[in-house]
Design an enzyme around this catalytic site. Structure first.
Site, short mmCIF file in Angstrom:
data_model
loop_
_atom_site.label_atom_id
_atom_site.label_comp_id
_atom_site.label_asym_id
_atom_site.label_seq_id
_atom_site.Cartn_x
_atom_site.Cartn_y
_atom_site.Cartn_z
N HIS A 1 0.83 -1.21 0.00
CA HIS A 1 0.00 0.00 0.00
C HIS A 1 0.86 1.26 0.00
O HIS A 1 1.02 1.91 1.04
CB HIS A 1 -0.94 0.01 1.21
N TYR A 2 1.45 1.57 -1.13
CA TYR A 2 2.22 2.81 -1.25
C TYR A 2 1.71 3.51 -2.49
O TYR A 2 1.37 2.87 -3.48
CB TYR A 2 3.73 2.56 -1.34
#
Lengths: 582, 257
Positions: A502-503
């Site tokens: 989750h970036y």
């Protein structure tokens, strides 16, 4: 010299949800589309018999081969960045389906608040609560305008969900009923209700029933086998591009999928993109694929890096706080997913079974419902319990006062093997002027091109919201009746571990070209026939998991590409009178 | 260009699916023979072959392909047994085949860091900061780290107790391992804590990974924690209030079903 191929209408980099959806929509509309994928071809047959914890969760079989390319990472601008060298530190998908093949399945929508996060934060928390240097900005589109794309994605993905009592308005119910609940999840829900909260089942990409999506793709009913996150589903029961949009695109006869194709440059003449230069990883030969429209639908790192390497858009300069490519890098790092671990002395749960998105959550602490009074942070978050169904290596848990090896460790790990429940809190992550990506001056990929460099640190905002989240989860766990409750440790610094996938950010969307790289159709302000879609477009990270929004953005982008192919020109108006933060 | 397979994909009939799954609800599935027959129709036939043949067949895989020196392997055996000792719960790391599991892992792509970014320059991690353990900053690959650490275990043992690590009693071995875990021992090119955490990680993996990798012998690692192994699904027990214990099943069964 690169071998020049025949021109097509659209070339798309990536075959995850972003690249896959755009490819399927345009191929359906009759355009000739070429999809470039750096990894292998994948079908469900590749997943059959692959329920192997060591190979996939410990040896990262579906993840990027870092010997060819990785990123570098540092906390401060005056430090030398170090490469993120091992797959344990860097989780990014590879092969057809990308990160959307190994995802767990949580299919959330962002809070409506998130789309107007600057305006709404000023309204709710007051302008003074926004710290200097937090580059908070609106997304250039409202939830109401964006809702139909969520609806579209959920139908493609067959999302299994139940009405969230505090949720935002929906044009349609979920296409599938919620997943079955389990005793562990019921315990969470009952405790939350006792405390006056509003729990509901997490919207899941794991099918509660056999499902046929609007494109005619069939998905099987989830059997709760537990092999979702880090795995491809061997039963076609988790929505992923390999069983939905990729075959949808292929069926049209207008889509050519080229695996083992590593994109190195967006070709352009300064005004317009002319195609993609890529390497066939099986032969080592370089190719040029010309196209009328170029779509970058890769992972956030890939999208940002390709723009920087191709010298498209103004790179972000943190010292001047100007430029856009690499700006607003955000991610759910080590201050997120923290909470409490509850150990039960007299209860055993069937935790070996489960599904990636099987779980419950509640909206009582999200940004729209949280009481801003007395909070030392902005935004909000949500607690979650999940029953992935972990394998025995991953699930090994002992109370924190137990040594990490030896006789006592073994005894306690056996004792609590099926008796530990983790409730965590997912906070929103805000962007800062000092968190960004650019090209590394030292480290190169297999072709001698610079790696992408991340500069990122945690702030008081991140630490304060994490501490708050632990308080929230502790209260729930106490009500759940755990015998031992261990709080996760709140970190002081970013650990440079990129786990969880989750970036985001780096090619942010918005209405103002001074603070955004793409408009609300994911079209580059500086190059109208180049569209960049995916998590890279997030100007900040909502507390919700990103995939639902990434899927919806891809439908918005596909609509934009089609409009552009018909009429040309910029699809959204530039607004330069928006607020200037930082 | 259209993919024919995608059109032919059928939603598997759930009844057939569950029949293959060998799943029982509401209680403990009986002994290994019952579970085995239900999940593997060929088991009976195989059981009739003399036991000795089976044993010697598996013994062929218990040889070293990574560890050149037998002495290194002796240290490894002693160390992993302290990390995961035999006790009343069940067998320890040695009986579960962990040393051979580690040998095989280090001989393969993981041991040589084939999929990791190993370009210079390295900021060699000699310190003991907790955060640094995860960040891999050494030019040594995993195989080299393990050799480096194991040999140092003997050096420290000789230094402290005038004997080889494998000859020490359990408490003395723990004391030495603890020094490594604390990062108090100086190794070349890598922190001792990094070495220890790698050894611990691989020990746990060897106890619980599918037996196809040479550890978790006879699935006894799984039995200790009531893990049923890979199955087509648990849909019939996901709502079950009581804990459901099953006789484990490995990938060799699952992949053939």
């Amino acid at each position: 010299m690169a071998i020049k191929l025949d021109k097509v209408d659209v070339v798309v980099v990536g075959t995850g949800w972003s690249g896959g959806i755009v490819s399927a929509e345009l191929a359906k509309a009759g355009y000739k589309v070429v999809g470039l994928e750096r990894g292998k071809e994948k079908t469900v047959n590749d997943y059959l018999g692959s329920k192997d914890e060591l190979r996939f969760t410990q040896r990262y079989d579906m993840m990027q081969d870092l010997s060819k390319e990785t990123i570098t990472s540092r906390s401060e601008m005056d430090e030398e960045a170090q490469p993120v060298r091992t797959q344990a530190e860097m989780m990014v998908g590879n092969d057809v389906g990308g990160g959307s093949a190994h995802w767990a399945g949580c299919t959330f929508r962002n809070n409506p608040f998130d789309f107007e996060v600057y305006t709404k934060t000023v309204e709710k928390f007051g302008k003074d609560k926004i710290p200097e240097g937090m580059t908070l900005q609106d997304w250039g589109i409202t939830y109401d305008e964006f809702e139909k794309y969520y609806d579209r994605f959920e139908k493609t993905a067959g999302t299994s969900g139940e009405e969230d009592p505090l949720g935002p308005p929906r044009s349609n119910p979920y296409p599938n009923p919620p997943l079955k609940s389990s005793p562990a999840i019921n315990l969470f829900k009952e405790a939350a209700e006792n405390l006056g909260y509003h729990p509901y089942m997490i919207p899941a990409g794991n099918m509660s029933e056999a499902y046929e999506n609007p494109d005619g793709e069939k998905l099987s009913q989830c059997q709760f086998c537990s092999y979702c996150s880090h795995f491809g589903c061997d039963f076609g029961a988790k929505s992923d591009p390999v069983v939905t949009v990729i075959p949808t695109a292929q069926k049209t006869g207008n889509y050519e999928l080229r695996p083992h194709s590593y994109a190195r440059r967006v070709l352009h003449n300064g005004k317009k993109a002319t195609g993609i230069m890529y390497v066939d990883m099986k032969t080592g030969l370089e190719y040029e694929q010309p196209a009328d429209v170029v779509v970058l639908g890769g992972f956030t790192f890939t999208n940002t890096r390709l723009l920087l390497l191709s010298e498209i858009g103004k790179p972000y300069n943190p010292k001047k706080r100007e430029g856009v490519i690499g700006r607003n890098f955000v991610g759910q790092f080590n201050n997120t997913f923290l909470g409490v671990r509850g150990f039960f002395n007299d209860k055993k749960f069937n935790m070996y079974g489960g599904a990636g998105a099987l779980g419950a959550t509640l909206r009582d602490f999200t940004v729209e419902h949280i009481d801003p009074e007395g909070k030392n942070f902005i935004h909000g978050g949500h607690p979650e319990i999940r029953q992935y169904g972990l394998g025995p290596i991953q699930s090994l848990a002992v109370p924190s006062d137990t040594p990490s090896w030896g006789a006592e460790f073994k005894d306690n790990s056996v004792k609590y093997a099926n008796s530990m429940l983790h409730v965590w809190f997912v906070p929103g992550v805000m962007p800062w002027w000092h968190n960004f990506t650019d090209l590394d001056p030292t480290y190169k990929d297999a072709f001698g091109d610079p790696l992408l460099r991340v500069t990122n640190k945690l702030t008081d905002q991140d630490i304060n919201i994490a501490k708050y989240g632990i308080e929230v989860t502790r209260k729930i766990m106490e009500e759940m009746g755990a015998d031992i409750i261990d709080e996760d440790e709140v970190p002081e610094e970013f650990d440079h571990i990129y786990s969880g996938g989750h970036y985001a950010g780096g090619v942010a969307m918005g209405a103002d070209p001074e603070t955004s790289a793409v408009n609300n159709y994911l079209q580059m302000w500086d190059m109208e026939n180049l569209f960049v879609t995916g998590g890279s477009a997030f100007p900040h990270f909502s507390d919700y998991h990103p995939t639902g929004t990434i899927g919806a953005l891809a439908y918005r982008a596909a609509e934009g590409v089609e409009k552009y192919l018909k009429n040309g020109g910029l699809l959204a108006e530039k607004k330069t009178n928006t607020h200037k933060m930082a | 260009m259209a993919n024919e397979n995608s059109n032919n994909k059928k939603t598997m009939n759930r009844r057939i699916f569950m029949k293959n799954a060998g799943i029982f609800t509401g209680g403990v599935v009986g002994g290994s023979i019952l579970g085995g027959i239900l999940t593997n129709p060929f088991l009976k036939e195989e059981s009739e072959t003399p036991q000795t043949t089976t044993e010697s067949a598996s013994d062929f895989q218990e040889a070293r392909m990574f560890f050149d020196r037998f002495e290194d392997f002796v240290i490894l055996r002693a160390a992993v047994e302290r990390i995961y000792p035999e006790d009343d719960n069940g067998p320890g790391a040695v009986e579960l085949g962990v040393p051979y599991f580690i040998d095989k892992q280090l001989a393969g792509s993981w041991g040589t860091n084939a999929k990791e970014y190993m370009q210079n320059p390295f900021k060699v991690n000699g310190d003991t900061d907790d955060d640094e353990v995860m960040r891999y900053e050494t030019p040594l690959n995993r195989g080299q780290i393990i050799i480096e650490g194991l040999r140092k275990l003997d050096v420290v043992s000789e230094d402290k107790f005038d004997d080889k690590f494998s000859n020490l009693d359990g408490e003395q071995q723990d004391e030495i391992l603890q020094l490594f875990d604390n990062g108090e021992v100086e190794l070349t090119g890598v922190g001792s804590q990094h070495f220890f955490s790698l050894l611990r990680k691989m020990t746990i993996e060897g106890v619980f990974a599918d037996p196809l990798y040479g550890g978790n012998k006879n699935m006894d690692g799984w039995r200790m924690v009531d893990y049923p192994g890979p199955r087509p699904g648990f849909i019939d027990i996901i709502e079950e209030e009581e804990f459901v214990k099953m006789e484990p099943m490995g990938l060799n069964d699952y992949q053939q079903s």
